[in-house]
Design an enzyme around this catalytic site. Structure first.
Site, mmCIF file in Angstrom:
data_model
loop_
_atom_site.group_PDB
_atom_site.id
_atom_site.type_symbol
_atom_site.label_atom_id
_atom_site.label_comp_id
_atom_site.label_asym_id
_atom_site.label_seq_id
_atom_site.Cartn_x
_atom_site.Cartn_y
_atom_site.Cartn_z
ATOM 1 N N ALA A 73 54.105 4.882 -24.990
ATOM 2 C CA ALA A 73 54.160 6.313 -25.302
ATOM 3 C C ALA A 73 54.779 6.495 -26.694
ATOM 4 O O ALA A 73 55.362 5.575 -27.252
ATOM 5 C CB ALA A 73 54.997 7.040 -24.257
ATOM 6 N N GLN A 75 57.467 7.791 -27.904
ATOM 7 C CA GLN A 75 58.869 7.338 -28.057
ATOM 8 C C GLN A 75 59.105 6.056 -27.258
ATOM 9 O O GLN A 75 60.104 5.920 -26.545
ATOM 10 C CB GLN A 75 59.822 8.447 -27.624
ATOM 11 C CG GLN A 75 59.973 9.561 -28.642
ATOM 12 C CD GLN A 75 60.705 9.093 -29.907
ATOM 13 O OE1 GLN A 75 61.442 8.113 -29.911
ATOM 14 N NE2 GLN A 75 60.493 9.818 -31.001
ATOM 15 N N SER A 76 58.205 5.099 -27.378
ATOM 16 C CA SER A 76 58.322 3.851 -26.614
ATOM 17 C C SER A 76 59.438 2.959 -27.147
ATOM 18 O O SER A 76 59.425 2.550 -28.312
ATOM 19 C CB SER A 76 56.988 3.097 -26.696
ATOM 20 O OG SER A 76 57.136 1.765 -26.220
ATOM 21 N N ASN A 77 60.378 2.636 -26.260
ATOM 22 C CA ASN A 77 61.419 1.667 -26.618
ATOM 23 C C ASN A 77 60.839 0.257 -26.680
ATOM 24 O O ASN A 77 61.307 -0.586 -27.429
ATOM 25 C CB ASN A 77 62.552 1.692 -25.585
ATOM 26 C CG ASN A 77 63.178 3.059 -25.451
ATOM 27 O OD1 ASN A 77 63.715 3.594 -26.410
ATOM 28 N ND2 ASN A 77 63.076 3.652 -24.274
ATOM 29 N N ALA A 79 57.773 -0.546 -27.688
ATOM 30 C CA ALA A 79 57.084 -0.723 -28.975
ATOM 31 C C ALA A 79 58.104 -1.035 -30.073
ATOM 32 O O ALA A 79 57.910 -1.943 -30.883
ATOM 33 C CB ALA A 79 56.287 0.535 -29.318
#
Ligand SMILES: *Cc1c(COP(=O)(O)O)cnc(C)c1O
Length: 341
Positions: A73, A75-77, A79
């Site tokens: 998503a 705000q992917s942590n 990624a």
């Protein structure tokens, strides 16, 4: 189980600390609350994905990959940690970001994890909400391969049997720490999403016959689907880890009553949990995962579901960088101040 049989690159600061939370314990007047600081794994402000990436990126290196691909998503942590770990290993990184929330404020679309993805040098491709992002990932990987690159694709959240080994290891680490401290763990609680963290923990806790019950607090799917996802991955991971048959269906328990209006939206409970931990313990949670996990734990304590004198360990899976994508939900001087939900 002998996890040293698997290729692994050392990226995380391990073991992460296991700490008592005296002020939260006192405020809630229930069980003793402990916290396992997987927000302190080190790479780019830390988080749970780094443990998975130790095994995943070792596999990428073994396959001779020159670029790592993953999806998440906005705000992917996951990624962000993938971008940081790839940078450390000298691999290129390409990220597929899915717009699951349709939020338009610039904190969400540009700050927090998105800012750090750029800072770590990852390239980014944007997608509208899509139920088959791992399918899109396969297409993008094929595109890079056709261009002569050697891509290594990591599924969302790093949640496959290779990534889950990181949490098999974390379960063994936690029980070893508790043994050293003389701490009897009565419950472990954490936020569960793409299932790799819970699946790995289930395998590790069952594989060493710890007898420690585990509760995942869901952040997206309904209970039945979440438990099914975790169970399937746990069974497959147990086979890989060398403890086939150790996982029983009843080892997998998720409570999905704290999702609120959906994945990626804060809730009144997650905002309260974030504020409580910030003010009582100086610890940062996040609105999407660890805040909802802690909101669930706090609510279950208030309902009397854990007894005084019991020891509950909350695994802090990280995510605090995401706070900067959700500044408006806290109402500190921003015009639109109401939490969504
Ligand atoms: C990804 C993530 C989780 C959930 O872990 P899964 O393995 O995807 O279930 C929990 N907390 C944070 C902060 C995360 O980034």
């Amino acid at each position: 189980m002998n996890l040293a049989r698997f290729p692994r690159v050392r990226l995380a600061h391990l073991p992460t600390p296991l700490e008592h939370l005296p002020n939260l314990t006192r405020a809630l007047n229930g069980p003793e609350i402990w916290i396992k600081r997987d927000d302190c794994t080190g790479m780019s402000s830390g988080g749970n994905k780094t443990r998975k990436l130790e095994f995943l990126l070792a596999e990428a290196q073994a396959q001779g990959a020159d670029i790592v691909l993953t999806q998440g998503a906005t705000q992917s942590n996951h990624a962000r940690q993938t971008a940081a770990c790839a940078a450390r290993l000298g691999l290129a990184c390409h990220i597929l970001l899915e717009d699951r929330t349709h939020k338009t404020d610039r904190d969400y679309t540009e700050n927090g994890n998105v800012f750090l993805d750029h800072l770590h040098g990852a390239t980014i491709e944007h997608f509208d909400s899509n139920p088959d992002m791992n399918g899109e990932l396969a297409k993008v990987a094929a595109r890079f391969a056709a261009d002569g690159r050697r891509p290594y694709a990591i599924p969302g959240g790093g949640s496959n049997t290779t990534g889950a080994l990181g949490y098999v290891n974390a379960a063994i680490e936690l029980v070893t720490q508790a043994n050293d401290l003389g701490l009897r763990i009565d419950h472990v609680v954490h936020a569960t999403g793409s299932a790799g963290t819970q699946a790995g923990l289930v395998v590790g806790l069952a594989g060493i016959h710890s007898g420690v019950p585990l509760l995942g607090i869901g952040v997206r799917a309904p209970k039945e689907r979440q438990e099914e996802n975790v169970y399937k991955l746990a069974v497959a991971t147990a086979a890989v880890a060398g403890c086939e048959g150790a996982v029983r269906r009843e080892h997998v328990v998720a409570n999905c009553d704290y999702v609120g209006s959906g994945y990626g939206f804060s809730t009144t409970g997650s905002i309260e949990a974030i504020q409580l931990l910030a003010r009582l313990e100086g610890i940062l949670l996040d609105p999407v995962y660890s805040g909802k996990g802690m909101a669930g734990l706090i609510d279950l304590v208030r309902q009397g579901r854990f007894r005084r004198g019991e020891n509950v360990v909350f695994i802090h899976t990280g995510g605090s960088v995401g706070l900067f994508g959700y500044v408006r939900d806290f109402g500190y001087g921003h015009p639109s101040s109401a939490p969504a939900a």
